[in-house]
Structure formats: C-alpha cells, structure tokens
Design a protein around this motif. Structure first.
Motif, short mmCIF file in Angstrom:
data_model
loop_
_atom_site.label_atom_id
_atom_site.label_comp_id
_atom_site.label_asym_id
_atom_site.label_seq_id
_atom_site.Cartn_x
_atom_site.Cartn_y
_atom_site.Cartn_z
N SER A 325 0.83 -1.20 0.00
CA SER A 325 0.00 0.00 0.00
C SER A 325 0.87 1.26 0.00
CB SER A 325 -0.92 -0.01 1.23
OG SER A 325 -1.74 1.14 1.24
N PHE A 326 1.92 1.23 0.81
CA PHE A 326 2.86 2.36 0.84
C PHE A 326 3.56 2.51 -0.50
CE2 PHE A 326 7.04 4.23 1.52
CZ PHE A 326 6.74 5.34 2.29
N MET A 327 4.01 1.39 -1.09
CA MET A 327 4.71 1.43 -2.37
C MET A 327 3.80 1.98 -3.48
SD MET A 327 6.76 -2.21 -2.27
CE MET A 327 7.07 -2.13 -4.03
N THR A 328 2.54 1.53 -3.49
CA THR A 328 1.58 2.00 -4.49
C THR A 328 1.40 3.51 -4.39
OG1 THR A 328 0.40 -0.11 -4.46
CG2 THR A 328 -0.79 1.80 -5.33
N ALA A 329 1.18 3.99 -3.16
CA ALA A 329 0.98 5.42 -2.95
C ALA A 329 2.25 6.21 -3.26
CB ALA A 329 0.54 5.66 -1.51
N TYR A 330 3.42 5.66 -2.89
CA TYR A 330 4.69 6.34 -3.13
C TYR A 330 4.89 6.58 -4.63
CZ TYR A 330 9.67 7.43 -2.52
OH TYR A 330 10.90 8.05 -2.52
N LEU A 331 4.58 5.56 -5.43
CA LEU A 331 4.73 5.70 -6.88
C LEU A 331 3.69 6.65 -7.46
CD1 LEU A 331 5.49 1.95 -7.65
CD2 LEU A 331 7.06 3.86 -7.99
N MET A 332 2.48 6.60 -6.92
CA MET A 332 1.45 7.54 -7.38
C MET A 332 1.86 8.98 -7.07
SD MET A 332 -2.15 5.64 -6.42
CE MET A 332 -3.13 7.01 -7.04
N GLY A 333 2.50 9.18 -5.91
CA GLY A 333 2.99 10.50 -5.55
C GLY A 333 4.06 11.02 -6.49
N LYS A 334 4.75 10.11 -7.19
CA LYS A 334 5.76 10.52 -8.17
C LYS A 334 5.16 10.74 -9.55
CE LYS A 334 9.84 8.99 -6.03
NZ LYS A 334 9.98 10.40 -5.72
N ILE A 335 4.17 9.92 -9.88
CA ILE A 335 3.62 9.95 -11.23
C ILE A 335 2.77 11.20 -11.47
CG2 ILE A 335 1.94 8.81 -12.76
CD1 ILE A 335 3.09 6.14 -11.70
#
Length: 379
Positions: A325-335
């Motif tokens: 969940s953290f990884m998904t959100a972290y990548l969304m925060g970059k995209i």
C-alpha cells in the motif's frame, strides 16, 4: 523547497492554494456530518458525497474558461473573494430551519465554490510555467503535490474533531472557510507585481469559443501520441486504483485474522499508510526514480497494485498489504507531478487549463467504470 524559499511568485501561488485547500478540506468532511443531521439523512449524505465529483465533471469547461481569461492574476484574486462571499452566505443560511430546499441551496454553494477553485487552479498553470525554471519544474510540482496532500490529510481529520469541539456550530465553520479564502486572496495581492509579470502576453484577435477551444485541445492531444498514451494509461491506472480501497475493505471484512485489533482500526491504519506514502513519494523528488521514464514508473505502479492484491489472496499478510500500500501510494505521488510536468512542457500556454480538464475528466470516468466492474465481480 528551494523554489519555495527563493521564488516569491511560486510561493504566493502555493500559499494561496494551501489556504484554499484548508477551507475545502475542513468543510468537505463537515458538510457530510451536517448532511447526516438532516431528517432525510440517507439522501442528504448520498447527495453530499456525489457533489464532490461535480466540479471535476465541469473541469473541462472551467479549464477552457481559464485559458480564455486575460488578467489572470486579477481573476485569481476575484475567484478567492467569490469563494469567500459564497461561504459568508452559507454561514447565514445554515442557521435557518432544516429543509430539503435549504440543503440543496447549501449543496449548490459548495459545488459553485469548488468549481471556482478549479477555475482558479486553471488560471495558475501558465503562471507556474513561466515562474519556475524548466529544470526545477518537476521538483516544484512535486513539492506542491506533497504539501497539498498533507493539508488534505491533516485538516480532514481536524475538521471532524473540531466540529465536535465547537458543538456542531456549522455557521462558525462557514465563517472559518470564508476567512481561509480571504487570506488566500490577500496572499496573491501581496505578490501581485511578480504574478502580473509572469502572465502570458495578451493575444490579439477574436477569442476562440469555449467549444472550439475544447475541440482544438482534443485534436492536439489525439495528434500527440505520447500525451494521448499517457492519458489512456492514467485512465487505466485510475480504473484499477479506484477499486483497490473498496476491494481491500471487502476482503478485510471477510478475513478477521488479518485485522490489527479490529476492522475499523485496520482500515484507518491502511489509509494513513497510503496517505503518508503519497506525501513521501511527492516530497522526495530526487530519490533515483526520477531517472526512470514515465511509462516505467507506471509499470512499477501496476506491479505494486498486483503485489497489493497478492498480499491478501496469496501471501495472506497484513504486513505485506501495508508495505505494498505504501509502495503504491509512493509511486502515485511521483507519477502525478511527472504527468503535470509533461503536460506543462508540451501543451501550449493558452490550452493548459483545458488540457488539465481533459485529464481530470478521463480520471473521473475511470473511477466508476473500475468500481462497477470489480465490485460486481467481488459480490
């Protein structure tokens, strides 16, 4: 952070956006609470929840109007003042005896205010493009995204607590909202000189009609294979991502052995982890992932979503679910800032607001499609 500390124009726009975001975050959650006190609370809560999507549905129109607007700084200030007047009216009206027509009027005020906010955001895009150096654009937009997400996370929780401490004084909350929009307008007025200097030059000739402007943007986007592919990919990710939260809740409801103390606590912790990942992803713009292409980042995001699903069905581990969940959100925060940067670099200044509206609308369309498909399968 460097641009925020040294660039006065960018700092003024960001501060005004954050002040407006405080008002929006506070009242969006408080209005849901107010709706739940109505005699027709089921209908009221449903309408209040649905109303949050209306400004996004209108973003294509408000973005096009922003593109056609000259004297953008003056209209940015006027937009915030207009939102202030709307909430002053709401603070008076909400004292009246509860009724369905009154509730619809208050709901309309909320929708109009959020739509004005969308229009104001469209006005800032060409100014940000001119204020921020090209090499710092992604970092600056990432910082803006991180601070906006932080404000939303903090003040939504604060709003739910503060309304209880204020003994459900909704009129006072309306006044607090009006104050945040007034402060946002004052922030822009103080930096009016720098902002005016960043405005695009006024083009001579007759302005293109709104419909014609929208058609021109759609033609431009379909003709640009990269931008068109990015929009389709973003829509696909949103179609999948919008269903993840609901599907996790359905799965957790059937798997008590995955709970951290109880169901509510588990859902709350997952949501907090996701929000923190979103903020960190945008905040740490230079962590090595900035060297990856946009499509590689999107591929990593899809892999993280698959991993999140696997943590429930294959790994059967709440720890793995929190990690993915953290990884998904972290990548969304970059995209998200990356897409905004690509748009800002490739789209003509006079079409930025309309293009942002197209992207917002595409993302919005993906949400109900994904929810209908996956929730139907889940049930």
């Amino acid at each position: 952070m460097h641009e925020y500390l040294t660039n006065r124009g960018y700092r003024a726009i960001l501060n005004a956006s954050l002040l407006s975001g405080i008002g929006d975050s506070l009242y969006n959650i408080v209005f849901i609470i107010y709706a739940a006190t109505m005699p027709f609370k089921s209908l009221a809560v449903t309408l209040a929840a649905m109303a949050t999507s209306v400004p996004t549905m209108l973003s294509l129109l408000t973005g096009s109007l922003a593109d056609r607007t000259h004297a953008k700084t003056r209209h940015m200030v006027a937009t915030r003042l207009g939102q202030m007047l709307l909430f002053l009216s709401l603070a008076v009206m909400i004292l009246l005896p509860a009724s369905f027509p009154l509730f619809l009027s208050l709901l309309l005020i909320n929708i109009v205010s959020d739509s004005l906010g969308q229009y104001g955001n469209g006005l800032t895009l060409p100014l940000l493009h001119r204020l921020i150096p090209a090499k710092e654009l992604n970092t600056a937009l990432s910082f803006q995204s991180a601070t906006s997400s932080t404000v939303q996370l903090v003040f939504q929780g604060l709003g739910a607590s503060l309304i209880v401490l204020l003994n459900h004084n909704y009129a006072l909350f309306g006044l607090l909202n009006a104050l945040t929009f007034l402060l946002a307008a004052v922030t822009l007025v103080f930096r009016k000189k720098q902002l005016k200097q960043a405005e695009p030059p006024v083009t001579t000739g007759k302005s293109q009609p709104v419909i014609g402007n929208i058609r021109a943007v759609l033609k431009f986007l379909t003709g640009n294979q990269f931008l068109f592919a990015v929009i389709l990919f973003a829509m696909l990710v949103n179609t999948l991502g919008s269903s993840v939260d609901g599907l996790m809740n359905i799965t957790l409801g059937q798997e008590p052995d995955l709970w951290l103390r109880d169901f509510g606590t588990t859902v709350a912790i997952i949501n907090v982890v996701f929000s923190v990942g979103l903020i960190f992803g945008a905040l740490f713009a230079k962590d090595g992932l900035q060297r990856l292409s946009t499509f590689k980042l999107l591929s990593l995001l899809m892999a993280a979503i698959v991993g999140l699903s696997s943590s429930f069905f294959l790994l059967h581990s709440i720890v793995a679910a929190l990690g993915f969940s953290f990884m998904t959100a972290y990548l969304m925060g970059k995209i998200n800032p990356r897409l905004a940067t690509v748009m800002m670099r490739q789209v003509p200044e006079q079409q930025m607001g309309t293009t942002a509206g197209v992207v917002n609308l595409a993302a919005l369309i993906g949400m109900p499609v994904g929810q209908v498909i996956f929730f139907t399968i889940a049930n």
